[in-house]
Write a protein that holds these residues in place. Structure first.
Motif, mmCIF file in Angstrom:
data_model
loop_
_atom_site.group_PDB
_atom_site.id
_atom_site.type_symbol
_atom_site.label_atom_id
_atom_site.label_comp_id
_atom_site.label_asym_id
_atom_site.label_seq_id
_atom_site.Cartn_x
_atom_site.Cartn_y
_atom_site.Cartn_z
ATOM 1 N N TYR A 126 -64.051 -74.830 -17.101
ATOM 2 C CA TYR A 126 -63.338 -74.209 -16.311
ATOM 3 C C TYR A 126 -63.313 -74.840 -14.950
ATOM 4 O O TYR A 126 -62.037 -74.879 -14.337
ATOM 5 N N PHE A 127 -64.411 -75.619 -14.642
ATOM 6 C CA PHE A 127 -64.212 -75.897 -13.256
ATOM 7 C C PHE A 127 -63.679 -77.743 -13.503
ATOM 8 O O PHE A 127 -63.562 -78.443 -12.459
ATOM 9 N N LYS A 128 -63.670 -78.036 -14.748
ATOM 10 C CA LYS A 128 -63.190 -79.679 -14.862
ATOM 11 C C LYS A 128 -61.617 -79.545 -14.573
ATOM 12 O O LYS A 128 -60.938 -78.734 -15.048
ATOM 13 N N PRO A 129 -61.199 -80.359 -13.510
ATOM 14 C CA PRO A 129 -59.729 -80.502 -13.191
ATOM 15 C C PRO A 129 -58.866 -80.671 -14.349
ATOM 16 O O PRO A 129 -59.167 -81.471 -15.243
ATOM 17 N N ASN A 130 -57.623 -80.214 -14.278
ATOM 18 C CA ASN A 130 -56.611 -80.361 -15.153
ATOM 19 C C ASN A 130 -56.148 -82.040 -15.174
ATOM 20 O O ASN A 130 -56.039 -82.400 -13.844
ATOM 21 N N VAL A 131 -55.688 -82.537 -16.121
ATOM 22 C CA VAL A 131 -55.206 -83.665 -16.233
ATOM 23 C C VAL A 131 -53.767 -83.761 -17.152
ATOM 24 O O VAL A 131 -53.812 -83.190 -18.134
ATOM 25 N N TYR A 132 -52.857 -84.124 -16.366
ATOM 26 C CA TYR A 132 -51.561 -84.164 -16.765
ATOM 27 C C TYR A 132 -51.032 -85.433 -17.284
ATOM 28 O O TYR A 132 -51.146 -86.437 -16.774
ATOM 29 N N GLN A 133 -50.277 -85.691 -18.333
ATOM 30 C CA GLN A 133 -49.636 -87.124 -18.571
ATOM 31 C C GLN A 133 -48.325 -86.855 -18.861
ATOM 32 O O GLN A 133 -47.569 -85.959 -19.286
ATOM 33 N N ALA A 134 -47.623 -87.947 -18.035
ATOM 34 C CA ALA A 134 -46.112 -87.979 -18.016
ATOM 35 C C ALA A 134 -45.884 -89.412 -18.983
ATOM 36 O O ALA A 134 -46.754 -90.182 -18.698
ATOM 37 N N SER A 135 -44.677 -89.385 -19.698
ATOM 38 C CA SER A 135 -44.445 -90.425 -20.325
ATOM 39 C C SER A 135 -43.037 -90.794 -20.188
ATOM 40 O O SER A 135 -42.361 -89.797 -20.611
ATOM 41 N N SER A 136 -42.734 -92.120 -20.319
ATOM 42 C CA SER A 136 -41.170 -92.552 -20.445
ATOM 43 C C SER A 136 -41.109 -93.822 -21.429
ATOM 44 O O SER A 136 -42.251 -94.404 -21.705
ATOM 45 N N THR A 137 -39.863 -94.085 -21.939
ATOM 46 C CA THR A 137 -39.899 -95.084 -23.112
ATOM 47 C C THR A 137 -38.923 -96.037 -22.504
ATOM 48 O O THR A 137 -37.851 -95.754 -21.642
ATOM 49 N N VAL A 138 -39.169 -97.462 -22.796
ATOM 50 C CA VAL A 138 -38.147 -98.447 -22.336
ATOM 51 C C VAL A 138 -38.109 -99.368 -23.537
ATOM 52 O O VAL A 138 -38.868 -99.683 -24.526
ATOM 53 N N GLU A 139 -36.680 -99.828 -23.473
ATOM 54 C CA GLU A 139 -36.325 -100.683 -24.697
ATOM 55 C C GLU A 139 -36.600 -102.283 -23.821
ATOM 56 O O GLU A 139 -35.955 -102.445 -23.070
ATOM 57 N N VAL A 140 -37.072 -103.027 -24.770
ATOM 58 C CA VAL A 140 -37.407 -104.275 -24.194
ATOM 59 C C VAL A 140 -36.513 -105.372 -24.986
ATOM 60 O O VAL A 140 -36.355 -105.375 -26.267
ATOM 61 N N GLY A 141 -35.537 -106.095 -24.312
ATOM 62 C CA GLY A 141 -34.797 -106.883 -25.086
ATOM 63 C C GLY A 141 -35.267 -108.322 -25.303
ATOM 64 O O GLY A 141 -35.138 -109.137 -24.466
ATOM 65 N N LEU A 142 -35.996 -108.619 -26.299
ATOM 66 C CA LEU A 142 -36.719 -109.672 -26.752
ATOM 67 C C LEU A 142 -35.714 -110.648 -27.076
ATOM 68 O O LEU A 142 -34.595 -110.509 -27.895
ATOM 69 N N GLN A 143 -35.845 -111.934 -26.580
ATOM 70 C CA GLN A 143 -34.957 -112.961 -26.851
ATOM 71 C C GLN A 143 -35.922 -114.387 -27.258
ATOM 72 O O GLN A 143 -36.444 -114.603 -26.570
ATOM 73 N N LYS A 144 -35.768 -115.134 -28.345
ATOM 74 C CA LYS A 144 -36.464 -116.198 -28.465
ATOM 75 C C LYS A 144 -35.708 -117.405 -27.938
ATOM 76 O O LYS A 144 -34.494 -117.634 -27.510
ATOM 77 N N ARG A 145 -36.489 -118.514 -27.552
ATOM 78 C CA ARG A 145 -36.039 -119.709 -26.825
ATOM 79 C C ARG A 145 -35.254 -120.314 -27.790
ATOM 80 O O ARG A 145 -35.305 -120.662 -28.824
ATOM 81 N N GLY A 146 -34.165 -120.986 -27.027
ATOM 82 C CA GLY A 146 -33.167 -121.661 -27.752
ATOM 83 C C GLY A 146 -33.477 -123.262 -27.715
ATOM 84 O O GLY A 146 -33.071 -123.918 -26.836
#
Length: 763
Positions: A44-64
């Motif tokens: 009861y007395f333990k504080p609530n923990v909320y989780q927020a999340s977002s997603t990102v796309e990583v534009g990976l590119q190899k060295r030429g």
């Protein structure tokens, strides 16, 4: 008898396990409730923990690797992997940028339903602080214009405790020895009290998590846990935005400034180049000069190169002078640019960058704090220090450039002397050609740098993008309150059962029939149920249909198989110590014999602690002690009771030598004489664990009953039974288990004897 049926040992162990649990059920239930209550309190007395999340796309590119042209080099972002991007998102550098948008330094709390809740932006007041960081303050609303501020048990830098309790107006700066703050009310105070803490550093309180959505995916999930759902959402989004911007921010800014500088220089050089071209063309037409001699070309080329270098140094010197003036003025320093100064001046560029960051930090802090704020004071000192270093660096660079200019000017003068010996037309043409070559070279250089910078600027467009922004969490992810309570109940059950088995292991008292069977081979004659503590000691006569009466009938039946029918039955009853129910068994056994029309008599031979006369309400003026000492006759000591066929010989006065009296020949003669008149003679002997009298009397008896009381007699007492069982002089030794608890179904602890059919008769 009861101990003759075959027993499965495994079955007995399982039964014993459940018996132990049942025996300590109240304790186990107590532990379950205790642990359950404790876990419920924690949950009861333990504080609530909320989780927020977002997603990102990583534009990976190899060295030429195969491209060396300027376009591929400018567009090349370097080697990028998901692990690298994850570490970037978790870095302090990115957290620092995200913290510019989220405030963790001001923490506001209140108590609702006995739980502490953090308010964050829902706080009805805001606090600005210059001193007193990390001190817990309590605020009570007084009215719309004032509040009460309380500090309890705080310590100053020297470890001295201090307190504070005053009513103060909203909006007024409060300056004391220990703190300097201002409280501004922005909403009605609905709770009784609030408390707040302001930290000097703005640091996140939760945990950042970054994971790939799948092994080969380029999408990363950024999550953050916090006690405040809104702050969790804001910080998660701030991290995602900072990640997108951090890769392009610096390059875009530098490229833009560099392009502006190059465009200004190109405008000047273009005009010079046009003018030089026109002058050469006019000179050719007027003098019919087409080309220079080889010697003149060499001199002109060398002079052109020297003059080009001199022009570059002049441009850098001009930029340094401009930078010096701006640093001295101290205005708009955050927009300073060091492009064009030269690639060898990296130290100056780093110093300018550090100065700009410090100025921006100070501006951000000044939005919330005054100049007295320690963080602002620290940055102000840092800015002054960086300005001083930059000015010293510029002075050193200007001195170095002046030396280079002097050397180049000497070289140009030398070339000019060599050129002066040439013919006038050739010399003039060479000078015009030289100026044109210098301007052309600088123009080409600036065009090349502009192209490079423009490509670099274009390449800073981020290949990363935010797929989903964080939403406001509606439900906490922690704590799992139902799970905590369930675990608490299970732990309570485990602890209760473990303690039950520990107590059972440490408890050396006899509790069940199995305890006796594991310790001795002596037969068990019967079981006597628990009798209530009352004055009716002859339970078999008062309640002939009770479970107690039936148990004594069962004992009487078992004893019939242990004696010849044509001979009186002498029964010795003993126990290890007093309190095991020896005398009570004697009188009830005699009573149940008398009901069966057998003439019975009880001899109280426990002369040291006699109690038999009290159970029948008889006199103890004379008895076995006077009889065995020769003071009285047998007939005079026999006392009739109110019950038919039941007589008693009490112990008489306590003699000084009871052992000698019992071991005398007269004792045997008394028993033989009583055999002539009675069917059953019961000897109430002293406890065998205290004196040896009982062993002497057991030699004279046909049957010896050893009393053990459940929950009272120790398991070590059974050792005395084993010692007696090997003696041939003792006949018919058996055990009687007394004070057996019968459960609600009418059974004892699994003894196989059911007395539930018999009920206690109400008096």
């Amino acid at each position: 008898m009861s101990n003759e049926h075959p027993i499965d040992e495994d079955e007995i162990d399982i039964k014993e396990l459940f018996r132990t649990i049942y025996r300590y059920k109240v304790m186990i239930l107590f532990f379950v409730l205790l642990f359950g209550a404790a876990s419920a309190y924690i949950a009861y007395f333990k504080p609530n923990v909320y989780q927020a999340s977002s997603t990102v796309e990583v534009g990976l590119q190899k060295r030429g690797y195969g491209s060396n042209d300027i376009l591929s080099m400018a567009m090349d972002p370097g080697v990028m992997t998901p692990d690298t991007e994850i570490e970037i998102i978790k870095s302090r550098f990115l957290a620092k940028k995200a913290l510019e948008k989220v405030d963790f330094s001001h923490r506001y709390f209140t108590t609702r339903n006995f739980r502490e809740i953090e308010l964050y932006k829902a706080s009805p007041f805001q606090v600005g602080m210059l001193k007193g960081f990390e001190v817990p303050f309590t605020l009570y609303g007084v009215d719309e214009k004032s509040y009460r501020l309380v500090v309890e048990g705080a310590e100053d830098e020297k470890g001295r405790e201090w307190r504070y309790d005053k009513v103060l107006p909203y909006g007024k700066e409060i300056v004391t020895e220990h703190f300097h703050l201002n409280v501004v009310r922005n909403a009605p105070l609905t709770d009784e009290s609030y408390h707040f803490v302001v930290y000097e550093e703005n640091l996140p309180v939760g945990k950042v998590g970054v994971t790939q959505t799948s092994k080969f995916s380029t999408i990363l999930k950024i999550s953050y846990e916090d006690n405040v759902p809104l702050r969790a959402q804001e910080y998660t989004n701030a991290l995602a935005e900072a990640y997108i911007q951090q890769s392009i921010e610096k390059k875009t800014k530098e490229a833009t400034r560099k392009l502006d500088f190059i465009d200004k220089q190109l405008k000047k050089i273009t005009e010079n180049l046009k003018s030089s071209a026109v002058k050469i063309e006019e000179f050719k037409k007027g003098t019919n000069t087409v080309s220079l001699s080889s010697k003149a070309e060499i001199i002109i080329r060398q002079m052109s190169e020297a003059e080009a270098k001199l022009e570059e140094i002049s441009m850098e010197s001009e930029l340094l002078n401009s930078l010096y003036k701006k640093i001295k003025k101290g205005k708009h320093l955050e927009s300073l640019s060091v492009v064009g100064i030269g690639s060898g001046n990296a130290a100056l560029a780093e110093q300018v960058k550090a100065l700009q960051e410090a100025i921006l930090k100070k501006k951000i802090l000044r939005e919330d704090y005054t100049e007295m704020y320690p963080g602002v004071i620290k940055l102000r000192k840092q800015i002054a220090y960086l300005k001083k270093n930059i000015i010293e660096t510029i002075d050193n660079l200007r001195s170095s450039m002046n030396e280079k200019k002097q050397l180049l000017e000497k070289s140009i003068a030398k070339y000019q002397k060599s050129l002066n010996v040439l013919p006038a037309d050739e010399r003039m043409y060479g000078q015009l050609q030289r100026k044109f070559a210098v301007n052309e070279k600088i123009y080409s250089y600036l065009l090349e740098k502009r192209s490079e910078t423009a490509i670099i600027k274009a390449s800073t467009v981020s290949r990363n993008r935010i797929i989903d922004t964080a939403l406001l969490p509606e439900k906490p992810v922690k704590p799992k309150r139902k799970l905590i309570v369930l675990v608490g109940l299970i732990l309570g059950l485990v602890a209760g059962i473990a303690l039950a088995f520990l107590r059972n292991f440490l408890d050396d008292r006899i509790k069940t029939e199995e305890d006796i069977k594991h310790l001795t081979k002596a037969p068990i004659l019967g079981f006597i149920p628990h009798m209530k503590e009352d004055n009716n000691k002859l339970k078999v006569l008062i309640s002939p249909k009770s479970a107690v009466a039936e148990s004594f009938r069962n004992l009487r039946t078992n004893l019939q198989f242990m004696v010849r029918k044509d001979r009186s039955h002498v029964i010795a009853v003993t126990s290890t110590i007093s309190g095991e129910g020896k005398t009570t068994v004697c009188v009830n056994l005699a009573a149940i014999m008398s009901i069966a029309n057998k003439k019975a008599i009880v001899l109280n031979l426990d002369m040291r602690k006699p109690t038999l006369h009290e159970k029948f309400g008889l006199s103890n003026q004379q008895g076995m002690s006077t009889l065995l000492s020769g003071s009285t006759t047998l007939g005079s000591v026999i006392q009739k009771t109110e019950y038919e066929n039941l007589d008693v010989i009490t112990s008489g006065p306590v003699p000084p030598n009871p052992s000698e009296l019992i071991q005398s020949e007269l004792m045997e003669k008394v028993i033989e004489k009583l055999r002539e008149a009675y069917d059953v003679i019961i000897l109430d002997t002293p406890p065998i664990g205290l004196v040896t009298d009982a062993r002497t009397l057991m030699h004279m008896a046909d049957t010896s009953i050893y009393i053990l009381r459940t929950g009272y007699s120790k398991k070590g007492f059974v050792q005395s039974i084993n010692e007696l069982s090997v003696l041939r002089e003792i006949h018919g030794l058996g055990i009687l288990l007394n004070d057996v608890k019968i459960d609600k179904h009418g059974y004892g602890y699994g003894y196989g004897y059911g007395y539930g059919y018999y009920e206690e008769e109400s008096k």
